[in-house]
Design an enzyme around this catalytic site. Sequence first.
Site, PDB file in Angstrom:
ATOM      1  CE  LYS A  62      -2.905   3.956  -1.305  1.00 56.69           C
ATOM      2  NZ  LYS A  62      -2.055   3.035  -0.408  1.00 56.69           N
ATOM      3  CB  SER A 137      -3.384   1.555   2.928  1.00 60.68           C
ATOM      4  OG  SER A 137      -2.368   1.054   1.494  1.00 60.68           O
ATOM      5  CB  SER A 161      -0.601  -1.272   0.071  1.00 58.35           C
ATOM      6  OG  SER A 161      -1.289  -1.055   1.562  1.00 58.35           O
TER       7      SER A 161
HETATM    8  N1  GLN Z   1      -1.041  -3.290   6.014  1.00 55.04           N
HETATM    9  C1  GLN Z   1       0.346  -3.140   6.567  1.00 55.04           C
HETATM   10  C2  GLN Z   1       0.313  -1.549   7.247  1.00 55.04           C
HETATM   11  O1  GLN Z   1      -0.895  -1.153   8.136  1.00 55.04           O
HETATM   12  C3  GLN Z   1       0.762  -2.656   4.485  1.00 55.04           C
HETATM   13  C4  GLN Z   1      -0.036  -0.853   3.688  1.00 55.04           C
HETATM   14  C5  GLN Z   1       0.170  -0.929   3.246  1.00 55.04           C
HETATM   15  O2  GLN Z   1       1.832  -1.335   2.113  1.00 55.04           O
HETATM   16  N2  GLN Z   1       0.261   0.231   2.967  1.00 55.04           N
HETATM   17  O3  GLN Z   1       0.802  -1.023   7.497  1.00 55.04           O
END
Ligand code: GLN
Length: 471
Positions: A62, A137, A161
């Site tokens: 990532k 994400s 995410s």
């Molecule tokens: N959707 C959540 C956020 O926007 C979780 C994102 C994540 O786990 N990085 O914060």
Amino acid sequence: MDFERARKEDVNARIHVALEKAKAKQADLNAVVSFVDVESQIEGLKDIDENQPFYGMPIVLKDNVNMKGVRTTASSRILNNYVSIYDAHITTKLKEAGAVVIAKASMDELGMGGTNENAYTGPVCNPWDTSRISGGSSGGSAVLVSSGVVPFAIGTDTGDSIRKPAAFNGIIGMKPTYGRISRYGVIPYASSLDHVGYFTTSIKDAAVALEVLAGRDDRDMTSSYKEVENYAEQLNSDLHDKKIAILDNVQNAITNEEIKDNFNSLMAKLEARGATIEHVSLDDKLMHALLPVYYIIANAEATANHSNLDGIRFGEREDGESVEDVMINSRTKGLSSNVRKRFVIGSYSLFAANQEKIFRKAQKVRRLIVEELKRVLDQYDVVIADASATIAPKFKEKVQAGNDDIVTENYMVLGNFSGYPSITVPTGFVEGMPIGINMTAKPFEEQTLFNIGLAIEEETGLKGNDVEVDA
Ligand code: GLN
């Protein structure tokens, strides 16, 4: 695609096939931020034992994971030119295990989002249907595994995410216990919630990967001293001593009949294998507090973590009359409005006047929520529920039928509040799109997740990703 070590003479061809595949799919998927030069890595494999678990395997990181000499943008404009000067702990571990990083994968900017529509390089498409989101994400990582480019990709998980995109892509998404894998060299989002994890297409691979990645690292003070187990060797899908709790708060709110049927028939199969399966409910008020508490804590921690993205310490610099102007201009231009909005919320809850009634209060409610989860896990091996109430939504399909329940859509943050290990496993298809379940276990009981996950895999036969996908 399962983990398969290469032989010395095959490494070159194998890595280049994966790289070409990633490039060929880029127009359809948009999953890659940067392709990585593989030649020096292939050269480096000369000194690595062929028996290493990732020997000659193409993998993806990532884009919030540092790799020396490679761009690490976290899919943000402000870090567009940032080239890492060191390897993250996990990058070193993977290299030592013989892996070759072919690409840095797209993500929601700085990890902030759940759709991968918020990347500086544009949205990532779902390979099962490119008119649908990948989820985020860690969307780029998920689709590069699900489309068969690589058998393994690193993701990070602050709210869900890894586990949500895994469900939308029909692959395994593993978030181990907080502290199980060092975060040294990973750009943080919210430090008390951030976890490093990964995607694979089989439980065995997930078990092998954790043996490689886990372990104490003195450079991450939150990393655990607890001994790393031989997860792969200890795999055992016998469910006779397993107690599984179905999370009714989530299951009762799901309206899609096919998703419900899939879940219920899977539970019947696990029961037939000897598992004890019962229903539990967590306090509804606390469950409805999940999302607000998450946003307060995540945004406050993110605001503090990212104060160094100012064009002076880090990030592309914009001109200005004063130091303050340089910072304001760099942040205004370099960060999307989505991110800036979150920093406003984060700063607000950290103001001296608000701290007690907003930030500290959220921390207290978080504690109550964790106690509530612990109460159930004191009596069961895992809590289980569908990872999502819907299949991956289409782009721009903001609210869709059955997708309006905030508990169902956000409950996986329980795994981040608690730090408990949590895994998503694919369980079938609805309207041609993959769906999956999510399980959470007691701290450091990753083995339990792998073992029950293996039983599920044996029941569904979904493994190795042999299914043809669109892109
Ligand atoms: N959707 C959540 C956020 O926007 C979780 C994102 C994540 O786990 N990085 O914060």
